[in-house]
Design an enzyme around this catalytic site. Structure first.
Site, short mmCIF file in Angstrom:
data_model
loop_
_atom_site.label_atom_id
_atom_site.label_comp_id
_atom_site.label_asym_id
_atom_site.label_seq_id
_atom_site.Cartn_x
_atom_site.Cartn_y
_atom_site.Cartn_z
N GLU A 48 0.80 -1.22 0.00
CA GLU A 48 0.00 0.00 0.00
C GLU A 48 0.84 1.27 0.00
O GLU A 48 0.47 2.27 -0.62
CB GLU A 48 -0.95 0.02 1.20
CG GLU A 48 -2.14 -0.92 1.07
CD GLU A 48 -1.80 -2.37 1.34
OE1 GLU A 48 -0.67 -2.65 1.79
OE2 GLU A 48 -2.67 -3.24 1.12
N HIS A 105 -11.21 -5.42 8.62
CA HIS A 105 -12.06 -5.27 7.44
C HIS A 105 -13.29 -4.42 7.72
O HIS A 105 -14.20 -4.37 6.89
CB HIS A 105 -12.50 -6.64 6.93
CG HIS A 105 -11.41 -7.46 6.33
ND1 HIS A 105 -10.41 -8.01 7.08
CD2 HIS A 105 -11.15 -7.84 5.04
CE1 HIS A 105 -9.59 -8.69 6.29
NE2 HIS A 105 -10.01 -8.60 5.05
C1 LIG Z 1 -1.73 -4.87 4.27
C2 LIG Z 1 -2.79 -5.70 3.62
N1 LIG Z 1 -3.21 -5.36 2.39
C3 LIG Z 1 -4.17 -6.08 1.78
C4 LIG Z 1 -4.74 -7.16 2.39
C5 LIG Z 1 -5.86 -7.95 1.70
N2 LIG Z 1 -5.36 -9.26 1.33
C6 LIG Z 1 -5.62 -10.33 2.10
S1 LIG Z 1 -4.85 -11.70 1.54
C7 LIG Z 1 -4.18 -10.89 0.24
C8 LIG Z 1 -3.29 -11.62 -0.72
C9 LIG Z 1 -2.16 -12.28 -0.01
O1 LIG Z 1 -1.39 -13.02 -0.89
P1 LIG Z 1 -0.18 -13.91 -0.40
O2 LIG Z 1 0.74 -13.10 0.45
O3 LIG Z 1 0.41 -14.58 -1.57
O4 LIG Z 1 -0.84 -14.99 0.58
P2 LIG Z 1 -1.93 -16.11 0.22
O5 LIG Z 1 -3.26 -15.49 0.48
O6 LIG Z 1 -1.73 -16.52 -1.18
O7 LIG Z 1 -1.68 -17.21 1.19
C10 LIG Z 1 -4.58 -9.55 0.24
C11 LIG Z 1 -4.20 -8.56 -0.77
C12 LIG Z 1 -4.28 -7.47 3.68
N3 LIG Z 1 -4.77 -8.50 4.37
N4 LIG Z 1 -3.30 -6.73 4.26
#
Ligand SMILES: Cc1ncc(C[n+]2csc(CCOP(=O)(O)OP(=O)(O)O)c2C)c(N)n1
Ligand SMILES: Cc1ncc(C[n+]2csc(CCOP(=O)(O)OP(=O)(O)O)c2C)c(N)n1
Ligand SMILES: [Mg+2]
Ligand SMILES: [Mg+2]
Lengths: 326, 369, 369, 326
Positions: free
Chosen positions: D61, D130
């Protein structure tokens, strides 16, 4: 035993006492070690307590707070120094989403006894980002506690109390006064509890509310007003979250007038909450609206005009006049 | 013996050196001109430090020792390129035609940057460590969208250079900038002046391996140059900028140098570092080695050097006088530049304050309490 | 042919493979036991997904496909080690003895994590991407200060493992954690489950080179393991943890795997990815290959498999019933755990709200409007 | 031409119109491209405007905002989507120290026409982070403008106006209502100016102040109250910074009573500023203190009890009762 100290020395002595009292207390931050911090608040601590307890960290505020969280989970009591107010924001996420919430998230299993020391406020002729007043944002954040010291004696005790507290405390130090007025600090006295406000000067015509850098200003204003025959009560809020407003309400019920003074921008500054609370609790006692003397709703200006920007004696007295003339 | 991992084209003794990958693109006249830049930049710095001591500036961040890193890289930029500085890039500012007086007005506390970033291709000073590296990356993404990358037209293709220090490499923002530049293949050169110190903290507080190697972990090239060698810095920066302009993406340049002065005028380096270090680095002075080269190999004589010295003296006088003559802004001006479209709310706040100020004017004696 | 940059000790077909640097430390009984973990973990996941569909959970983040990465690494931990999860480490939770019901209560919205992190050595789920990697690093620095690193006492030496996804590698926090771990030589293993997706974004939005190489830029080792091979994951994690415990600092492990399900139950992956990919990864299933190995080479028979299947069925029933039986917290409880030392201010807010709620009880019909 | 739309569709249509109107408008954020955002607000935009204008970004972000600053410097108008309110904090530093200050720092040379879209507020049964309401922190920050839409028609127009504005705008979208109540949106109407509040329902006994998710709640409360013979005026603030309070003052001068309703924590929430301003401007008109119905000063609770936590009809009506009985 009393010793004459500046606020900087008082904080240094308080930190030292806290480190001596509890081996779990750590200092961490940029330049806090060998240099003793850019303001020398941690001067000499690394020499005496070692590099494991006084940690010169990489230049990354989010990590300072994020690793402090991990250290706190492991039973340590980290005291994090943010070099200047304007540099706390890279750590904002760790502060509001982690430090503030982990005790709640863990249903009380994981206390976060972290102190976040922030030199704050203006008036030192600095460049941008070195004169900010970020307190309202932290006071709006549930899970944090926020206090501000205003003179050496409080500085000495409050920092020790903040470190001993089991909740996270944002500890605001009015940097302009680090090396200002000295005071006799009695290091054997019994200090008042941390989360209490304190009446600095009694008066009957109007209640002046201040914290950190504006306490001294309000004391001066009360003195000036007294020469004009006006009796102003000055209360040092000391704690911004929780607020300790019962003494404020009692005062306003007597005076019928209140003026809040802070350097932070007026909109959504501490003055807004205090005005909202006073009008609610002292509705019939108020003879005039609660007035606010604050920073304007603009970014902090270039330093050559900061004295014109910051609340000063004239603006405080003008508000007092307006309130009393209402 | 030469360090194989350090690009050097001019030794501390003033001798030209060869490097398999990099060559200085200018001739001896270019070197004369770079020498002038180095001397004038140093003079700006000396003068500003003096002005601060005399209370004319609130603070000053000296670039002493980093002149070659800044002039070498700044002179590698083309008109259409854009630089994003920290607070110490006075030499780069010089190469972009920014009047040094506008640097001084910032440190005096009159404003927060009064030069025109678009006209000069030199962004405003950024004090929050690392923040500008993301701005630079975004700007570079803008260049891509404007179609001025990889067009094969040398007057058109543009690139961005982001300056930052060794300490800054620890900030999340800088690492995010590396990631974005890599993922979007953005035309940006990350120029790190490793002056060995972040205020009181030595480089080992930020990394345990040489900084230029950081880039490999993000998938783009990194190179370490002798940051006190203006020719090497120029060559390496030119090559990296060219890569960027052609559409081949980012490069990290670590200019290995040393902060010869205090962090700023409020700092006291005797508290945390040894003078022996300074002595060691004095031998590598970025100006002296060009002086030696020009004297020994180009036959530059008294005339050449004294002309520049005079120019420096004149510049110093102009800075001194210009600084003293600077007017403070009016307090009411703080309301004017918060927004493009002023809000009624803020206008009211200004008007109230104007009326308040007027009330003193109206008072019989015109004085405040 | 085996990918030289991918550690694999058990092929998708269920054949053991050799690797010059890594060997699985257990015997066939260990593999039986890992198989049980894999199956039960998958069952927890299936059951939770079903519970969400039936409205019993607000949301669920499935680990389908990532069982081996989680079980292999979780089982490499010693009692005194500490894990810092994201929101998807249900398998690791299992290996730490966390009751899966307490995972479900979180996703049901009853609490935000009710297990004891200190007792289990398993931190609370962390939803803000990457934040926990710094907590892990700080915790590891705490271990150093507690003198439980590099003592040569295997029951004493401890390490930390931080879990995160491929998407998380783009966050500043994660990169800062790399820097701190490296500078302080902290005993932490960074365990990245590269499941190829961050919600809808494929891995090329986060990096243009393999993620395990990121570590080299920070000065510590990185290794890529077949994340669907429980033996390889176990071996690589055990080695990295041992390094950490001995005081040799951090390691980055990239477990190369695939998110077989949706990001969470609210996600619709058909909008952004091809089913062909899924088919390809189905052939690499982490459970099937152990099944094949046990059947073909260890002679595990019907008995063994059906016993585990029954255990899984019983577990599913317990989860279903336990979830349905979960009581909601009382609204007044939200005031209780904000602070260790409650403030008078907040107590007053609670009391006011309690009085407000009581006013409905007092009302003749007890009903709200 | 009128079309029936949910708020999600209205925002989508507004974004599309803005992209069509100005080729410099870009969308950027996590999952905004192929997926169309987790709430589908940018649905279809990447398909029609390409990957250069609708950018699926790395998961960072701070970088979303930091690169938006650079793009804005280059003449673009980035619209940044923050996936959920609780994830804006990693970008907080770039927002408050860069986005908010660059126009000021550059003496007006560098406008920052950036829109920061944030789905905010609770009520969707989500896990931690959220359901946050971060508006007060941005409204306290000089240099930003902050608005919140509350229904499809406003959503359609306000997003276009925010994008067309030359100042940075934090654009708050009440996520609970994305797929709620539909409205007839006249896409050819002339909308009111962006930075204005609007009276949603007229009344004479008390003024209810709301924005975003609580507007509908207050409308419902006014309806319920009318059945009890009470006439409540409801004002949708729409703009939180600057505040457009003249209509509010006019209303309170008529009604003598005011209640502010928001989901964010009470202390230092928008209600504090509004109460402070009303008591100042309507001192003699007020017949009761300005009351606040807000989130408690606690972290947002687990979702199973969020409906009990959030301001609801009963709590609003209770405050109305208390104000009128004062
Ligand atoms: C700081 C932040 N930004 C956005 C989100 C929303 N979000 C939740 S999971 C996710 C994707 C995460 O991807 P990854 O790190 O590859 O983990 P995975 O879900 O694939 O296990 C996002 C963008 C969040 N939880 N925290
Ligand atoms: C985010 C942030 N944190 C702290 C500071 C205070 N500070 C100013 S300069 C500095 C050290 C910077 O070191 P480096 O990046 O090496 O640059 P140098 O000053 O050596 O040129 C620090 C800590 C800051 N400006 N911004
Ligand atoms: Mg440096
Ligand atoms: Mg992933």
């Amino acid at each position: 035993m009393t010793t004459t100290m500046t606020m900087a020395k008082a904080l240094n002595a308080g930190l030292r006492a806290a480190m001596e009292a509890d081996p779990k207390v750590l200092m961490m931050g940029e330049d806090v070690g060998k240099l003793g911090g850019v303001f020398r608040i941690t001067d000499g601590l690394q020499k005496d307590f070692g590099e494991d307890r006084v940690i010169d960290t990489p230049l990354a505020e989010s990590a300072i707070l994020g690793t402090a969280v991990g250290l706190a989970m492991r039973g340590y009591r980290p005291v994090c120094e943010i070099q200047f107010d304007g540099f706390v924001y890279p750590a904002y996420d760790q502060i509001v989403s982690q430090v503030a919430k982990i005790h709640f998230r863990s249903r009380g299993r994981m206390p976060m006894p972290i102190v976040i020391r922030i030199p704050f406020g203006g008036g030192i002729g600095a460049v941008e980002h070195h004169s900010e007043s970020p307190e309202a944002q932290f006071a709006h954040t549930a899970g944090l506690k926020v206090v501000a010291c205003s003179h050496p004696t409080d500085a000495y005790w409050m920092i020790q109390q903040a470190i001993a507290a089991d909740d996270p405390v944002v500890f605001l130090e009015p940097k302009r006064q680090y090396h200002g007025e000295k005071a006799e600090v009695d290091t054997e006295a019994t200090p008042p509890p941390l989360f209490t406000s304190r009446t600095v000067r009694e008066g009957s015509d109007l209640t002046l509310l201040a914290y950190g850098p504006t306490v001294r200003l309000c004391r001066d204003a009360a003195l000036a007003a007294s020469e004009e025959g006006r009796s102003l009560e000055v209360i040092d809020l000391r704690t911004l979250s929780p607020l300790d407003l019962e003494p404020v309400f009692a005062s306003v019920r007597r005076t019928g007038h209140a003026v809040v003074v802070h350097e932070a921008a007026r909109s959504l500054g501490m003055g807004s909450e205090i005005a909202a609370r006073i009008q609610q609790e002292c509705f019939y006692a108020l003879e005039a609206p609660v007035l606010r003397v604050a920073g304007f709703d603009t970014p902090y200006p270039p330093s050559r005009i900061e004295e014109e920007y910051l609340p000063d004696l004239d603006r405080v007295l003008d508000a007092v006049d307006r309130s009393l003339a209402y | 013996m030469a360090d194989p991992d350090l690009v050097q084209l001019l030794t501390p003794e003033g001798e030209r050196a060869e490097h398999p990958d990099y060559a200085f693109a200018g001739d001896d006249d270019t070197i004369r001109s770079l020498y002038r830049d180095l001397v004038l930049t140093r003079r700006i710095d000396t003068e500003a430090t003096a002005l601060q001591r005399h209370g004319e500036l609130g603070i000053w961040a000296s670039l002493l020792g980093q002149e070659a890193a800044q002039i070498g890289s700044g002179r590698a930029l083309r008109r259409q390129d854009h630089a994003f500085p920290t607070y110490r890039e006075h030499g780069v500012a010089w190469t972009r035609g920014v009047d040094p007086l506008s640097l001084l007005s910032l440190f005096r506390g009159v404003d927060q940057g009064s030069w025109d970033p678009e006209a000069t291709g030199f962004g405003l000073y950024t004090i929050v460590i690392g923040a500008q590296t993301l701005h630079a990356t975004g700007y570079a993404m803008g260049l891509q969208r404007d179609g001025v990358v990889g067009t094969d037209d040398p007057d058109r293709d543009a690139a961005v250079i982001a300056y930052f220090g060794d300490g800054a490499t620890s900030q999340g923002d800088v690492n995010e900038a590396f990631i974005w530049a890599s993922v979007f293949n953005a035309p940006v050169v990350f120029f790190c002046q490793n002056n060995q110190w972040a205020i009181s903290e030595p480089i080992d507080r930020q990394t345990r391996i040489p900084l230029y190697q950081r880039a490999s972990g993000f998938g783009f090239p990194g190179v370490r140059v002798d940051g006190n060698d203006v020719l090497a810095v120029h060559a390496a920066t030119q090559a990296a900028l060219q890569r960027a302009r052609e559409g081949s993406g980012p490069t990290l340049i670590e200019a290995f140098t040393y902060r010869m002065g205090a962090h700023t005028t409020t700092d006291d380096p005797t508290r945390y570092r040894l003078s022996a270090d300074l002595e060691h680095w004095k031998l590598k002075d970025p100006v002296e080695r060009v002086h030696a080269y020009l004297t020994r190999h180009v036959g530059a004589g008294e005339d050449f050097f004294s002309e520049i010295a005079e120019e420096a003296d004149a510049l110093a006088v102009r800075l001194r006088e210009g600084t003293r003559a600077m007017a403070d802004p009016s307090i009411l001006s703080v309301f004017d530049q918060v927004y493009v479209e002023e809000s009624a709310e803020l206008a009211q706040q200004r008007d109230e304050h104007a009326a308040y100020l007027d009330s003193f004017e109206d008072a019989t004696d015109g004085a405040r309490r």
